[in-house]
Every structure is written in structure tokens, then in C-alpha cells.
Design an enzyme around this catalytic site. Structure first.
Site, PDB file in Angstrom:
ATOM      1  N   ARG A 268      44.413  32.711  27.641  1.00 48.75           N
ATOM      2  CA  ARG A 268      44.308  33.567  26.340  1.00 48.75           C
ATOM      3  C   ARG A 268      45.732  33.982  25.934  1.00 48.75           C
ATOM      4  NH1 ARG A 268      39.792  36.976  29.262  1.00 48.75           N
ATOM      5  NH2 ARG A 268      41.296  36.168  30.903  1.00 48.75           N
TER       6      ARG A 268
ATOM      7  N   ARG B 101      49.037  25.132  40.016  1.00 50.12           N
ATOM      8  CA  ARG B 101      49.292  23.735  40.618  1.00 50.12           C
ATOM      9  C   ARG B 101      49.757  22.646  39.601  1.00 50.12           C
ATOM     10  NH1 ARG B 101      43.520  23.886  42.516  1.00 50.12           N
ATOM     11  NH2 ARG B 101      43.513  25.607  44.306  1.00 50.12           N
TER      12      ARG B 101
ATOM     13  N   GLU C 118      27.580  27.830  38.980  1.00 46.32           N
ATOM     14  CA  GLU C 118      27.471  27.188  40.206  1.00 46.32           C
ATOM     15  C   GLU C 118      26.499  27.976  41.319  1.00 46.32           C
ATOM     16  OE1 GLU C 118      31.777  28.132  39.968  1.00 46.32           O
ATOM     17  OE2 GLU C 118      31.952  25.953  41.118  1.00 46.32           O
TER      18      GLU C 118
ATOM     19  N   ASN D 237      29.499  33.337  48.356  1.00 45.97           N
ATOM     20  CA  ASN D 237      30.476  32.848  48.231  1.00 45.97           C
ATOM     21  C   ASN D 237      31.701  33.620  48.897  1.00 45.97           C
ATOM     22  OD1 ASN D 237      32.728  31.356  47.702  1.00 45.97           O
ATOM     23  ND2 ASN D 237      32.462  31.335  45.339  1.00 45.97           N
TER      24      ASN D 237
ATOM     25  N   ASP E 284      47.304  32.617  32.346  1.00 47.09           N
ATOM     26  CA  ASP E 284      46.129  33.132  31.402  1.00 47.09           C
ATOM     27  C   ASP E 284      46.203  32.600  30.116  1.00 47.09           C
ATOM     28  OD1 ASP E 284      44.512  34.555  29.855  1.00 47.09           O
ATOM     29  OD2 ASP E 284      44.811  36.145  30.679  1.00 47.09           O
TER      30      ASP E 284
ATOM     31  N   LYS F 268      31.368  37.213  47.152  1.00 48.84           N
ATOM     32  CA  LYS F 268      30.672  37.151  45.886  1.00 48.84           C
ATOM     33  C   LYS F 268      28.994  36.847  46.191  1.00 48.84           C
ATOM     34  CE  LYS F 268      34.306  35.484  42.799  1.00 48.84           C
ATOM     35  NZ  LYS F 268      34.621  34.259  42.398  1.00 48.84           N
TER      36      LYS F 268
ATOM     37  N   GLY G   1      37.352  26.153  29.468  1.00 43.50           N
ATOM     38  CA  GLY G   1      36.616  25.099  28.512  1.00 43.50           C
ATOM     39  C   GLY G   1      35.445  25.789  27.908  1.00 43.50           C
TER      40      GLY G   1
ATOM     41  N   HIS H 226      35.986  20.605  34.040  1.00 41.27           N
ATOM     42  CA  HIS H 226      35.841  22.108  34.550  1.00 41.27           C
ATOM     43  C   HIS H 226      37.427  22.589  34.508  1.00 41.27           C
ATOM     44  CE1 HIS H 226      34.405  25.425  37.119  1.00 41.27           C
ATOM     45  NE2 HIS H 226      35.734  25.408  37.365  1.00 41.27           N
ATOM     46  N   LEU H 227      37.441  23.497  33.624  1.00 39.81           N
ATOM     47  CA  LEU H 227      38.681  24.168  33.545  1.00 39.81           C
ATOM     48  C   LEU H 227      38.775  25.576  33.873  1.00 39.81           C
ATOM     49  CD1 LEU H 227      39.715  22.663  29.795  1.00 39.81           C
ATOM     50  CD2 LEU H 227      40.326  21.726  32.107  1.00 39.81           C
ATOM     51  N   GLY H 228      39.147  25.849  34.824  1.00 38.90           N
ATOM     52  CA  GLY H 228      39.496  27.270  35.420  1.00 38.90           C
ATOM     53  C   GLY H 228      40.746  27.541  35.818  1.00 38.90           C
TER      54      GLY H 228
ATOM     55  N   HIS I 194      35.091  21.062  43.106  1.00 42.26           N
ATOM     56  CA  HIS I 194      34.261  21.609  41.916  1.00 42.26           C
ATOM     57  C   HIS I 194      32.955  20.852  41.780  1.00 42.26           C
ATOM     58  CE1 HIS I 194      38.233  23.082  39.833  1.00 42.26           C
ATOM     59  NE2 HIS I 194      37.701  23.978  40.684  1.00 42.26           N
TER      60      HIS I 194
HETATM   61  P1  ADP Z   1      38.444  30.708  38.388  1.00 36.09           P
HETATM   62  O1  ADP Z   1      38.777  29.107  38.548  1.00 36.09           O
HETATM   63  O2  ADP Z   1      39.240  31.623  39.214  1.00 36.09           O
HETATM   64  O3  ADP Z   1      36.810  30.701  38.624  1.00 36.09           O
HETATM   65  P2  ADP Z   1      37.707  30.753  35.541  1.00 36.09           P
HETATM   66  O4  ADP Z   1      36.706  29.829  35.491  1.00 36.09           O
HETATM   67  O5  ADP Z   1      37.113  32.073  35.180  1.00 36.09           O
HETATM   68  O6  ADP Z   1      38.554  30.955  36.924  1.00 36.09           O
HETATM   69  O7  ADP Z   1      38.721  30.536  34.342  1.00 36.09           O
HETATM   70  C1  ADP Z   1      39.930  31.515  34.464  1.00 36.09           C
HETATM   71  C2  ADP Z   1      40.722  30.969  33.190  1.00 36.09           C
HETATM   72  O8  ADP Z   1      39.837  31.463  32.055  1.00 36.09           O
HETATM   73  C3  ADP Z   1      42.091  31.738  32.833  1.00 36.09           C
HETATM   74  O9  ADP Z   1      43.112  31.178  32.763  1.00 36.09           O
HETATM   75  C4  ADP Z   1      41.641  32.833  31.673  1.00 36.09           C
HETATM   76  O10 ADP Z   1      42.724  32.937  31.039  1.00 36.09           O
HETATM   77  C5  ADP Z   1      40.790  31.508  30.993  1.00 36.09           C
HETATM   78  N1  ADP Z   1      40.038  32.287  29.745  1.00 36.09           N
HETATM   79  C6  ADP Z   1      39.171  33.296  29.940  1.00 36.09           C
HETATM   80  N2  ADP Z   1      38.625  33.562  28.870  1.00 36.09           N
HETATM   81  C7  ADP Z   1      39.448  32.928  27.574  1.00 36.09           C
HETATM   82  C8  ADP Z   1      39.341  32.845  26.267  1.00 36.09           C
HETATM   83  N3  ADP Z   1      38.614  33.658  25.616  1.00 36.09           N
HETATM   84  N4  ADP Z   1      40.249  32.013  25.720  1.00 36.09           N
HETATM   85  C9  ADP Z   1      41.182  31.357  26.613  1.00 36.09           C
HETATM   86  N5  ADP Z   1      40.912  31.184  27.788  1.00 36.09           N
HETATM   87  C10 ADP Z   1      40.214  32.059  28.492  1.00 36.09           C
END
Ligand code: ADP
Length: 385
Positions: A270, A227, A370, A13, A268, A20, A318, A194-196, A166
Site C-alpha cells: 500500500r 526476500r 487456507e 497454525n 507494505d 492462529k 494479489g 499468491h502474493l503475501g 504455499h
Molecule cells: P502474509 O504473507 O504475512 O500472510 P498477506 O497475505 O496478508 O501476508 O499480505 C500482506 C501484504 O498485503 C502486505 O504487503 C500488504 O501491504 C499487502 N496489502 C494488504 N492490503 C493491501 C491493499 N489494499 N493494497 C495493496 N497491498 C495490500
């Protein structure tokens, strides 16, 4: 009888400042990860992609997993945008390279880096077969009613349409959910979430994507880290006319200063959850808006699908946030969706079901993979070699 094969596949990637990688050994019915890692700060500490690949080669030699690039059977690249042409993984040739280049205006941040990775590896290992797996491909099964905007027809011919992203993750989640439920994926309807940092959902009918929340670009749909997601296009006109913004200003505002960051100052989840429990109003509001948008699309996709067999949560948020899953599913019992709060609190290593005994719809939390999806799609191509 199953064909016997042993392949070493390098999944890559290539981003604008990082590579990566994951090295797989693929053999009948099983995949082993031999090595994985990341080279960061390309263009800064690491001069260029060529130096990045040399660093990876040295690491692999030190780890004793690969002494020469000739021991590889193939490399497979994640490519963000494949336009309307690719609905599957393809072997990279001159045509594919041209197509990735043609899609640069649609993915100006990602496709150039993906292409640079491919071209550099071609120079370093001209004989190595390379595969491209596109993040848009899985959504190519969407019907025109899903992918077209209500804009003059000519614009669609010029490429102004929804593609969705995604796709590699949504595809993996569809397969993994079918396996988790022990059902045939061609007969399953589901909503994958999908929640990143970027976030999107897909409506999956009989195993195929029929709608997704991201559009021509990854800006449409859910509230994301930085976004805004869905927005009246009139807001952009207002920003241009009343605030004197140009395209670059609007891009920076909507792509980088909005979403969770714009609402409460952090991306973030968290931190948002912990600030919320400490009584922080902005964090609390950002959390509610983020979850409400997802709920709204669950309703919309339920209407499109008619019957929903499973709701699937993934991505960093997620997979890891029981709070988000609970808030999203709150009040959806009328849709047959009900989670068990105890099951919801368990740690997710791979894939778990978290619905209550009375829930008609299965609810899953799944760690997406992925790279594995890319490896398996590539294998389908390589087995024909
Ligand atoms: P990317 O889209 O960059 O690949 P990820 O899929 O790793 O990102 O998701 C990043 C998100 O996941 C961040 O908002 C982070 O705060 C959240 N996250 C990671 N661990 C936790 C957790 N234990 N509780 C809540 N959110 C989390």
C-alpha cells in the site's frame, strides 16, 4: 445418499510466537466458522504453547462455543514442511511426528513451532485425533524436471531438491477457481499467483501442480517483502569471498534485508503504491521489478502448460491491489490475457473475474482461505474414521 456428519474441527497454525486458530463446524456440504482468533507473544507475555491453548479454551468458553476440549472431534495443524513423503493430509501418529522432526533442517523457523503445537495439544488432550496438512504436499505432483536441480545426483538423495510452499493456498485457489468458472478442476490449466509477504506462483495442469517458483526453501522465485527471490548463486559466493560473509550473514541479507525492503525500505505494498504516485523513484522501481518478475513467470508457465485457462491472483497483495494486477497483465494481450480496468477496481470479498470480454484467458482475484482448505482436507480423512 450423502453421509450425515457433524464435526467440530479446530484448525491451528502454530508459529514461533503465535497460535492462529479457527473453529469449524463441518456438516454435509457446509462449513460454519464458530470462532477464530490469535494468541500472540508466546514465549514473552504468554509463557508457552500450553498457556496459549488455555487462553484459547477460556475464550471459547466465554464465547459459549465450547465448554470442554472433549467436544472437539479433531484438531488439524498447518505444517510447513513435509519433505518428499506427504502428498496429502495425514492423521498424526509417531511416524508423522518423526517425519516432521526430520524436516526441521529444511524449515528451521517453522517446523519446530508446528511440532511444539502438536506435542502440547497431545499432552493436553491425548485422545483428540490430530491431522497434519503440509504446505509442501500439493507440489509433490511436480515431475523430476521441475523439482530437481542440476546438481550431482547424490545431493538429491540427501534432500537437496525443490519442494515448493504455499501449497495449501495454491490448492484452495485451484478448487475455488474451478468452482468460479463452473468447470471440472481436473481439466483446467491455470497459473496461481499468491502474493503475501512471502510470494509464489504455481503452474497447474489438469488440477495438479507441475511447477512452482519456490524451491528447497522459500527464498527462490518472486521478489517478496524481505526476500530477494531468484538470484545467481554466484552472488552468494562473491558475498562470502569478497565481503567475508558466512552462512548466517548471507541468510540475514537474502531472507530479511532484501526484496521490497531492500529496494525501497518498506514491505507494505500500500505504501509503495502511494509513494509511487507521489513520484518516489525507489518505490516506483521496486513496484516495477516486483511485477516484472511475476510477468516473466507467467510467460514461462504458459510455455510449460501450452494452454492456460485462468490466471489467479491472491494473497494480501494479489487480492487487494488492482495496481499490481494491472501492471502484471499489461502487454499480455498477445498471450490472450486482458483485464477490464473497471472490473479490476472492484473490492474483492471472495472471488471475482476481472478479464475483459475479449480475453481468451479468465483472470480471477480470489481471497485465499487456507484454514478452510485445511478443514476440508481433514474432513476427507475424518469421514473415514
Ligand atoms: P502474509 O504473507 O504475512 O500472510 P498477506 O497475505 O496478508 O501476508 O499480505 C500482506 C501484504 O498485503 C502486505 O504487503 C500488504 O501491504 C499487502 N496489502 C494488504 N492490503 C493491501 C491493499 N489494499 N493494497 C495493496 N497491498 C495490500
Amino acid at each position: 445418499m450423502k453421509a450425515v456428519y457433524h464435526k467440530k474441527l479446530f484448525v491451528l497454525n502454530c508459529g514461533s510466537s503465535s497460535i492462529k486458530y479457527k473453529l469449524f463446524h463441518l456438516h454435509a456440504e457446509e462449513e460454519t466458522v464458530l470462532a477464530e482468533g490469535i494468541v500472540e507473544r508466546i514465549g514473552d507475555v504468554v509463557k508457552d504453547y500450553a498457556q496459549g491453548f488455555r487462553i484459547i479454551a477460556e475464550r471459547l468458553a466465554e464465547e459459549g462455543v465450547l465448554t470442554s476440549i472433549r467436544q472437539l472431534d479433531a484438531a488439524a495443524h498447518r505444517v510447513v514442511h513435509g519433505g518428499r513423503r506427504y502428498e496429502k493430509a495425514v492423521m498424526i501418529d509417531e511416524d508423522v511426528i518423526d517425519a516432521i522432526r526430520e524436516c526441521i533442517p529444511l524449515a528451521p523457523l517453522h517446523n519446530p513451532a508446528n511440532l511444539e503445537g502438536i506435542m502440547t495439544l497431545r499432552r493436553l488432550a491425548p485422545q483428540l485425533p490430530q491431522v497434519a496438512v503440509f504446505d509442501t504436499a500439493f507440489h509433490q505432483s511436480m515431475p523430476p524436471e521441475a523439482y530437481r536441480y542440476a546438481l550431482p545426483k547424490e545431493l538429491e538423495e540427501e534432500g537437496v531438491r525443490r519442494y515448493g510452499f504455499h501449497g495449501i493456498s495454491h490448492h484452495y485457489l485451484t478448487r475455488r477457481t474451478a468452482k468460479l468458472l463452473g468447470k471440472n478442476r481436473d481439466r483446467l490449466n491455470m497459473i496461481t499467483i499468491h502474493l503475501g509477504n512471502g510470494a509464489s506462483m504455481a503452474a497447474i495442469e489438469n488440477g495438479r501442480s507441475i511447477d512452482t517458483t519456490m524451491g528447497m526453501t522459500p527464498l527462490e522465485g518472486l521478489v517478496m517483502g524481505t526476500r530477494c527471490g531468484d538470484l545467481d548463486p554466484g552472488v552468494v559466493l562473491w558475498l562470502c569471498e569478497s565481503k567475508g560473509m558466512d552462512a548466517r550473514d548471507a541468510d540475514a541479507l537474502l531472507n530479511r534485508r532484501s526484496g521490497l525492503r531492500g529496494l525501497c525500505g518498506t514491505i507494505d505494498m500500500r505504501e509503495i503504491v502511494s509513494r509511487q504516485s507521489a513520484g518516489d523513484e525507489d518505490a516506483s522501481f521496486a513496484f516495477r521489478l516486483f511485477c516484472r518478475r511475476i510477468r516473466k513467470y507467467i510467460g514461462a508457465y504458459t510455455a510449460l502448460l501450452g494452454r492456460v485457462d485462468a490466471i489467479v491472483f491472491s494473497g494480501g497483495i494479489g487480492t487487494n491491489s488492482p495496481e499490481v494486477r494491472e501492471e502484471v497483465c499489461r502487454g499480455l494481450a498477445g498471450f490472450g490475457i486482458d483485464i477490464d480496468s473497471e472490473k479490476n477496481r472492484q473490492k474483492v470479498d471472495d472471488a471475482v473475474l476481472i478479464q475483459s470480454d475479449g480475453s481468451r484467458v479468465a483472470v480471477a482475484a480470489i481471497r485465499t482461505d487456507e484454514e478452510l482448505q485445511i478443514a476440508q482436507e481433514s474432513l476427507a480423512l475424518l469421514s473415514c474414521m
